[in-house]
Design an enzyme around this catalytic site. Structure first.
Site, PDB file in Angstrom:
ATOM      1  N   ASP A 194       0.057  58.679  35.882  1.00 39.61           N
ATOM      2  CA  ASP A 194      -0.072  58.383  34.458  1.00 39.61           C
ATOM      3  C   ASP A 194      -0.084  59.696  33.692  1.00 39.61           C
ATOM      4  O   ASP A 194      -0.866  60.597  34.013  1.00 39.61           O
ATOM      5  CB  ASP A 194      -1.360  57.610  34.175  1.00 39.61           C
ATOM      6  CG  ASP A 194      -1.329  56.192  34.733  1.00 39.61           C
ATOM      7  OD1 ASP A 194      -0.362  55.854  35.446  1.00 39.61           O
ATOM      8  OD2 ASP A 194      -2.276  55.435  34.456  1.00 39.61           O
ATOM      9  N   ASP A 245       0.062  42.848  31.827  1.00 37.31           N
ATOM     10  CA  ASP A 245      -1.240  43.516  31.780  1.00 37.31           C
ATOM     11  C   ASP A 245      -2.222  42.565  31.111  1.00 37.31           C
ATOM     12  O   ASP A 245      -2.002  42.170  29.961  1.00 37.31           O
ATOM     13  CB  ASP A 245      -1.143  44.819  30.983  1.00 37.31           C
ATOM     14  CG  ASP A 245      -0.035  45.725  31.509  1.00 37.31           C
ATOM     15  OD1 ASP A 245       0.077  45.863  32.736  1.00 37.31           O
ATOM     16  OD2 ASP A 245       0.716  46.278  30.683  1.00 37.31           O
TER      17      ASP A 245
END
Length: 237
Positions: free
Chosen positions: A8, A129
């Site tokens: 990330d 998500d």
């Protein structure tokens, strides 16, 4: 089952968020390219890159780093974060990314997803998500009025063949993945499911393998050393 390390990126660095909260960030390395090399050297079959700044801004930000990773590692790369148009997807694929991941667009622009699947096929994956089982968008800062399970069904009807499911409440927590919802998403003839969020032990990986997921994305546990990539890979051979 593939074990896929997550990288990330925020502000040019390799970070992890806690439950997707941009205010609760831990920096693990200043050089995402070096991190990518490390995971591939340890046997990673694929890398999962997330452009966190891109997810918030709506367009990819870490293009140079992504290009450097793709050009220098001997493993396929999948990329998510800020990919919300055909042009953005085309640019990502031109960088050499094998698979692009769209989340916000799946909720707000299903027609775009249909077009992308028709044009790019297996290169398109959808990020589902979920917070409290409801889909989240815009870098996980907004919650939509559709459940994770319904969103997967909607995407399957559009021809989507691969879904990355993340339980946001577990992401970055080293707790455990949401096995129950993951199991509900794995269906014969449905999209392949890649699980993410809270995966931190060999037992978690074995339980996910039993559920029938195609892959498991592991982030914080690899960076803290709670889980070694070599042990994870060996456990699911």
């Amino acid at each position: 089952m593939e074990i896929i390390p997550a990288i990330d990126m925020q502000g040019g660095r390799c970070v992890r968020l806690y439950q997707g909260d941009f205010q609760r960030v831990t920096v693990y390395d200043d050089d995402p390219v070096a991190v990518a090399h490390r995971w591939v050297a340890q046997g990673a079959p694929r890398l999962h890159l997330v452009d966190l700044d891109g997810a918030r801004s709506g367009h990819p930000v870490h293009t140079d780093i992504i290009r450097a990773i793709v050009q220098s590692v001997d493993a396929p790369v999948q990329l998510g974060g800020g990919l919300r148009s055909i042009a953005a997807v085309e640019r990502a694929l031109e960088l050499g990314v094998q698979r692009v991941i769209l989340g916000t667009a799946a909720v707000h622009d299903p027609e775009l997803i249909r077009q992308l699947v028709q044009q790019f096929g297996d290169a398109i994956a959808i990020a589902v998500d979920a917070r409290n089982d409801m889909a989240a968008t815009a870098g996980w800062t907004e919650t939509a009025a559709i459940s994770a399970i319904d969103l997967v069904e909607r995407m399957a009807a559009l021809g989507v063949r691969r879904v990355i499911y993340t339980d946001i409440a577990r992401d970055g927590t080293l707790s455990e993945p949401n096995i129950a919802t993951t199991r509900a998403l794995v269906r014969p003839g449905g999209p392949a499911i890649i699980a993410s969020g809270g995966i931190s032990t060999i037992d978690h990986l074995r339980r996910l393998a039993e559920v029938g997921v195609e892959g498991a994305i592991v982030g914080r546990a690899l960076y803290t050393g709670d889980l070694s990539l070599s042990d994870a890979l060996a456990a699911v051979q």
